[in-house]
Design a protein around this motif. Structure first.
Motif, mmCIF file in Angstrom:
data_model
loop_
_atom_site.group_PDB
_atom_site.id
_atom_site.type_symbol
_atom_site.label_atom_id
_atom_site.label_comp_id
_atom_site.label_asym_id
_atom_site.label_seq_id
_atom_site.Cartn_x
_atom_site.Cartn_y
_atom_site.Cartn_z
ATOM 1 N N ARG A 137 0.830 -1.205 0.000
ATOM 2 C CA ARG A 137 0.000 0.000 0.000
ATOM 3 C C ARG A 137 0.861 1.251 0.000
ATOM 4 N NH1 ARG A 137 -4.691 1.410 4.534
ATOM 5 N NH2 ARG A 137 -5.397 3.360 3.575
ATOM 6 N N TRP A 138 1.908 1.277 0.823
ATOM 7 C CA TRP A 138 2.804 2.424 0.867
ATOM 8 C C TRP A 138 3.550 2.564 -0.454
ATOM 9 C CZ3 TRP A 138 5.508 2.533 6.336
ATOM 10 C CH2 TRP A 138 4.514 2.607 7.323
ATOM 11 N N ARG A 139 3.921 1.421 -1.028
ATOM 12 C CA ARG A 139 4.647 1.446 -2.286
ATOM 13 C C ARG A 139 3.816 2.111 -3.378
ATOM 14 N NH1 ARG A 139 5.017 -4.129 -3.920
ATOM 15 N NH2 ARG A 139 6.333 -4.328 -2.083
ATOM 16 N N GLU A 140 2.550 1.763 -3.446
ATOM 17 C CA GLU A 140 1.685 2.343 -4.480
ATOM 18 C C GLU A 140 1.527 3.853 -4.287
ATOM 19 O OE1 GLU A 140 0.493 0.869 -7.141
ATOM 20 O OE2 GLU A 140 1.557 -0.953 -6.552
ATOM 21 N N ILE A 141 1.493 4.289 -3.052
ATOM 22 C CA ILE A 141 1.368 5.723 -2.777
ATOM 23 C C ILE A 141 2.626 6.463 -3.214
ATOM 24 C CG2 ILE A 141 1.181 7.456 -0.949
ATOM 25 C CD1 ILE A 141 -0.591 5.487 0.583
ATOM 26 N N LEU A 142 3.796 5.928 -2.869
ATOM 27 C CA LEU A 142 5.052 6.597 -3.210
ATOM 28 C C LEU A 142 5.313 6.606 -4.712
ATOM 29 C CD1 LEU A 142 7.479 5.448 -0.366
ATOM 30 C CD2 LEU A 142 6.508 7.716 -0.731
ATOM 31 N N LEU A 143 4.771 5.641 -5.423
ATOM 32 C CA LEU A 143 4.996 5.596 -6.863
ATOM 33 C C LEU A 143 4.262 6.705 -7.609
ATOM 34 C CD1 LEU A 143 5.011 1.768 -7.664
ATOM 35 C CD2 LEU A 143 6.898 3.400 -7.904
ATOM 36 N N TRP A 144 3.380 7.431 -6.918
ATOM 37 C CA TRP A 144 2.814 8.634 -7.519
ATOM 38 C C TRP A 144 3.868 9.733 -7.648
ATOM 39 C CZ3 TRP A 144 -1.769 9.114 -9.876
ATOM 40 C CH2 TRP A 144 -2.747 8.158 -9.619
ATOM 41 N N ASN A 145 4.923 9.615 -6.872
ATOM 42 C CA ASN A 145 6.028 10.574 -6.945
ATOM 43 C C ASN A 145 6.964 10.157 -8.079
ATOM 44 O OD1 ASN A 145 8.198 12.279 -6.598
ATOM 45 N ND2 ASN A 145 8.603 11.722 -4.482
ATOM 46 N N PRO A 146 7.110 10.962 -9.129
ATOM 47 C CA PRO A 146 7.985 10.561 -10.241
ATOM 48 C C PRO A 146 9.436 10.371 -9.819
ATOM 49 C CG PRO A 146 7.277 12.861 -10.447
ATOM 50 C CD PRO A 146 6.459 12.253 -9.371
ATOM 51 N N GLN A 147 9.850 11.082 -8.775
ATOM 52 C CA GLN A 147 11.229 10.945 -8.319
ATOM 53 C C GLN A 147 11.493 9.556 -7.746
ATOM 54 O OE1 GLN A 147 12.371 13.970 -5.554
ATOM 55 N NE2 GLN A 147 14.538 13.783 -6.022
ATOM 56 N N ALA A 148 10.514 8.996 -7.051
ATOM 57 C CA ALA A 148 10.659 7.636 -6.530
ATOM 58 C C ALA A 148 10.804 6.635 -7.669
ATOM 59 C CB ALA A 148 9.462 7.280 -5.658
ATOM 60 N N ASN A 149 10.090 6.854 -8.761
ATOM 61 C CA ASN A 149 10.222 5.997 -9.938
ATOM 62 C C ASN A 149 11.634 6.071 -10.512
ATOM 63 O OD1 ASN A 149 7.284 5.033 -11.201
ATOM 64 N ND2 ASN A 149 7.126 6.799 -9.856
ATOM 65 N N ILE A 150 12.204 7.278 -10.552
ATOM 66 C CA ILE A 150 13.546 7.448 -11.113
ATOM 67 C C ILE A 150 14.582 6.747 -10.244
ATOM 68 C CG2 ILE A 150 15.309 9.132 -11.750
ATOM 69 C CD1 ILE A 150 13.062 11.111 -12.374
ATOM 70 N N HIS A 151 14.454 6.870 -8.917
ATOM 71 C CA HIS A 151 15.401 6.192 -8.033
ATOM 72 C C HIS A 151 15.290 4.676 -8.152
ATOM 73 C CE1 HIS A 151 17.317 9.477 -5.910
ATOM 74 N NE2 HIS A 151 16.157 10.060 -5.734
ATOM 75 N N GLU A 152 14.087 4.182 -8.339
ATOM 76 C CA GLU A 152 13.917 2.751 -8.550
ATOM 77 C C GLU A 152 14.577 2.309 -9.853
ATOM 78 O OE1 GLU A 152 11.857 0.081 -6.691
ATOM 79 O OE2 GLU A 152 12.917 1.462 -5.373
ATOM 80 N N MET A 153 14.478 3.140 -10.873
ATOM 81 C CA MET A 153 15.110 2.836 -12.154
ATOM 82 C C MET A 153 16.631 2.844 -12.023
ATOM 83 S SD MET A 153 14.473 4.786 -15.769
ATOM 84 C CE MET A 153 15.267 4.238 -17.277
#
Length: 279
Positions: free
Chosen positions: A220-236
């Motif tokens: 649930r927390w993961r899905e919320i943070l993935l709204w942040n594009p910066q979190a997506n970039i760090h994951e990439m």
């Protein structure tokens, strides 16, 4: 004969004009490239002077900060990370965030600090921002190259997918550049922007995904943070560095959409505020 010539759509006559327009565009890009290069050198001298120590601090600052945080993380090593070196995990995450934060924070004074340069016809507000942002991102990129090369030499741990890492860094820079344009335009229009931006960049760190992998969070927390594009970039970034050792979650299309939107809005904001600046 004349009908045959006209049936070609006028291409023979248009060709020299198109070629001339292409060369004019190419020469314009060369001029702006020289302008940005000159602005970058000026920014280096203004911030660090002519001494070599000041220039080295550009690279040492993010390296020391990321190193200290990485050392603390190493002392609290988690078994969940497996064979991933905690120090490397933190540096790969925090160093790009350091550049992101520096770009946003320095954007508040970008126009005021370079106001006299606007008397030169070739210098544009976008050139000033791009030169400052390239300096920050270039320094952090050098830090990452040094750390990764040192780690590969000492521990034989190398990036899993280097092109993915490079592309993620470019997306981080482009995203920070667009936000920096918005912040610079806002600060030139309202003084309060300068006061709220700095604390916001520190508050945003826990939500950026720079210091932790989303895989270790509840879904649930993961899905919320993935709204942040910066979190997506760090994951990439982590996906390119560690591969399957740490499962990554990111939406590339979503990130590119954000990058395009913030840069278009940033350029529009800079253009709108230019008339309100006093040169």
């Amino acid at each position: 004969m004349s009908a045959a010539t006209g049936g070609s759509g006028g291409l023979p006559g248009d060709l020299p004009e198109r070629r001339s327009e292409f060369y004019r565009t190419l020469e314009g890009l060369r001029v702006q490239g020289r302008v940005i290069h000159a602005l970058l050198l000026r920014e280096l001298q203004t911030r660090f002077g002519r001494g070599h120590l000041g220039f080295l601090w550009l690279f040492l600052e993010p390296l020391l900060l990321a190193g200290v945080i990485g050392l603390l993380k190493s002392l609290m090593q988690s078994r969940e990370m497996g064979n991933v070196p905690p120090f490397l995990f933190v540096v790969v995450g925090y160093a790009p965030y350091f550049a992101f934060r520096a770009i946003i924070n320095r954007a508040t004074t970008a126009f005021q600090a370079n106001m006299t340069l606007m008397y030169h016809r070739q210098v544009r507000l976008l050139d000033i921002m791009l030169a400052r942002n390239l300096l920050e991102m270039g320094a952090v990129t050098c830090v990452l190259v040094i750390v990764l090369a040192g780690t590969a030499w000492i521990t034989d741990f190398s990036p899993y997918d280097l092109p993915t890492m490079v592309f993620a860094l470019l997306l981080m820079f482009a995203f920070a550049n667009g936000l920096g344009l918005l912040v610079a335009a806002g600060a030139a229009r309202w003084e309060v922007v300068d006061r709220i931006v700095h604390p916001l960049t520190y508050i945003a760190l826990p939500f950026s995904g720079a210091l932790f992998a989303l895989h270790f969070l509840p879904a649930r927390w993961r899905e919320i943070l993935l709204w942040n594009p910066q979190a997506n970039i760090h994951e990439m970034l982590r996906d390119g560095m560690f591969g399957d050792q740490i499962p990554a979650y990111y939406d590339l299309t979503y990130v590119i959409g954000w990058v395009v939107i913030v840069n278009l809005l940033g350029m529009a904001a800079v253009r709108a505020v230019r008339a309100k600046l006093e040169f």
